[in-house]
Design a protein around this motif. Sequence first.
Motif, PDB file in Angstrom:
ATOM      1  N   LEU A   1       0.792  -1.222   0.000  1.00 56.06           N
ATOM      2  CA  LEU A   1       0.000   0.000   0.000  1.00 56.06           C
ATOM      3  C   LEU A   1       0.832   1.283   0.000  1.00 56.06           C
ATOM      4  N   PRO A   2       1.849   1.426   0.844  1.00 60.88           N
ATOM      5  CA  PRO A   2       2.622   2.679   0.816  1.00 60.88           C
ATOM      6  C   PRO A   2       3.246   2.968  -0.556  1.00 60.88           C
ATOM      7  N   ALA A   3       3.783   1.951  -1.203  1.00 55.79           N
ATOM      8  CA  ALA A   3       4.382   2.152  -2.523  1.00 55.79           C
ATOM      9  C   ALA A   3       3.322   2.544  -3.548  1.00 55.79           C
TER      10      ALA A   3
ATOM     11  N   VAL B   1       0.491   4.131  -2.974  1.00 54.64           N
ATOM     12  CA  VAL B   1       0.074   5.507  -2.688  1.00 54.64           C
ATOM     13  C   VAL B   1       1.127   6.488  -3.191  1.00 54.64           C
ATOM     14  N   MET B   2       2.405   6.173  -2.979  1.00 54.07           N
ATOM     15  CA  MET B   2       3.476   7.055  -3.456  1.00 54.07           C
ATOM     16  C   MET B   2       3.485   7.147  -4.983  1.00 54.07           C
ATOM     17  N   LEU B   3       3.285   6.032  -5.666  1.00 51.25           N
ATOM     18  CA  LEU B   3       3.225   6.043  -7.131  1.00 51.25           C
ATOM     19  C   LEU B   3       2.050   6.874  -7.633  1.00 51.25           C
ATOM     20  N   LEU B   4       0.893   6.699  -7.012  1.00 53.66           N
ATOM     21  CA  LEU B   4      -0.276   7.474  -7.412  1.00 53.66           C
ATOM     22  C   LEU B   4      -0.042   8.961  -7.183  1.00 53.66           C
ATOM     23  N   TRP B   5       0.475   9.314  -6.026  1.00 55.23           N
ATOM     24  CA  TRP B   5       0.753  10.722  -5.732  1.00 55.23           C
ATOM     25  C   TRP B   5       1.746  11.299  -6.733  1.00 55.23           C
ATOM     26  N   ASN B   6       2.802  10.559  -7.035  1.00 57.37           N
ATOM     27  CA  ASN B   6       3.803  11.010  -7.996  1.00 57.37           C
ATOM     28  C   ASN B   6       3.176  11.223  -9.374  1.00 57.37           C
ATOM     29  N   PHE B   7       2.302  10.311  -9.774  1.00 50.75           N
ATOM     30  CA  PHE B   7       1.612  10.450 -11.059  1.00 50.75           C
ATOM     31  C   PHE B   7       0.752  11.707 -11.075  1.00 50.75           C
ATOM     32  N   ILE B   8       0.016  11.933  -9.997  1.00 48.02           N
ATOM     33  CA  ILE B   8      -0.893  13.089  -9.930  1.00 48.02           C
ATOM     34  C   ILE B   8      -0.121  14.405  -9.997  1.00 48.02           C
ATOM     35  N   VAL B   9       0.951  14.537  -9.234  1.00 43.02           N
ATOM     36  CA  VAL B   9       1.656  15.817  -9.171  1.00 43.02           C
ATOM     37  C   VAL B   9       2.507  16.088 -10.407  1.00 43.02           C
ATOM     38  N   THR B  10       2.837  15.056 -11.194  1.00 44.47           N
ATOM     39  CA  THR B  10       3.649  15.299 -12.393  1.00 44.47           C
ATOM     40  C   THR B  10       2.805  15.617 -13.617  1.00 44.47           C
ATOM     41  N   GLN B  11       1.502  15.458 -13.542  1.00 44.97           N
ATOM     42  CA  GLN B  11       0.639  15.773 -14.687  1.00 44.97           C
ATOM     43  C   GLN B  11       0.466  17.284 -14.809  1.00 44.97           C
TER      44      GLN B  11
END
Length: 165
Positions: free
Chosen positions: A21-23, A25-35
Motif C-alpha cells: 500500500l505505501p508504494a 500511494v506514493m506512485l499514485l501521488w507522484n503520477f498526480i503531481v507530475t501531470q
Amino acid sequence: MLNRIINISKWPTALLTAWSLPAAVMLLWNFIVTQQYTFQNFPPIVIGFIGYMLLWFAVFRRQALGSYISTLEHECTHALFAILTGHSIKGMRVTAHSGGQVVYKGGEGNWLIVIAPYFFPTVTFIMLLIRLFIQPNFWFEIGVGVSIGFHLGSTFYETPGGQTD
C-alpha cells in the motif's frame, strides 16, 4: 475445497496488501503531481469522478434512492463473488434504509464474498468490459469516472461501525 483455499489465503493476501500500500500511494501521488493539466486536456474520467463526488455529498448520501442503489450494487457484488467461488444464490433482499442480504448455498462461504463490495467496483468493471467493444468516447469516459466516484462514495457510506459485513 475452493472455500478452504480462499480462507487459507486470507492473511497472506492481507499482509501483501498492507506491505504494498505505501508504494502504491506514493506512485499514485507522484503520477498526480507530475501531470500538467489545463482546461483543454483535463481527463474526462476525472471530470466524471469529481462531478459524482460533488453530487454524492450534496444529494445521494442523504436520499433513499442513492442508498437503495448503493445497497443493490453492494449485494450484487456479494452475489457475484459467491457465484465466482462456487456458490449458488438462493435469494437477495435490498432496502433503502435497512441494508440488504444475499443468501447463498454451497458451503459456509469465505472472506472474499464478505469483503468483495469494499474492494471490487462492480459498475466500473462492467463499464470497462463494455469499453472493450466501443470506440473511445468523451461521455463514456465521464461515465467511467462517475462509476469510480459511485464506488468510493458508496463504500465510504457503507463502512461505518454499524456494518454487519
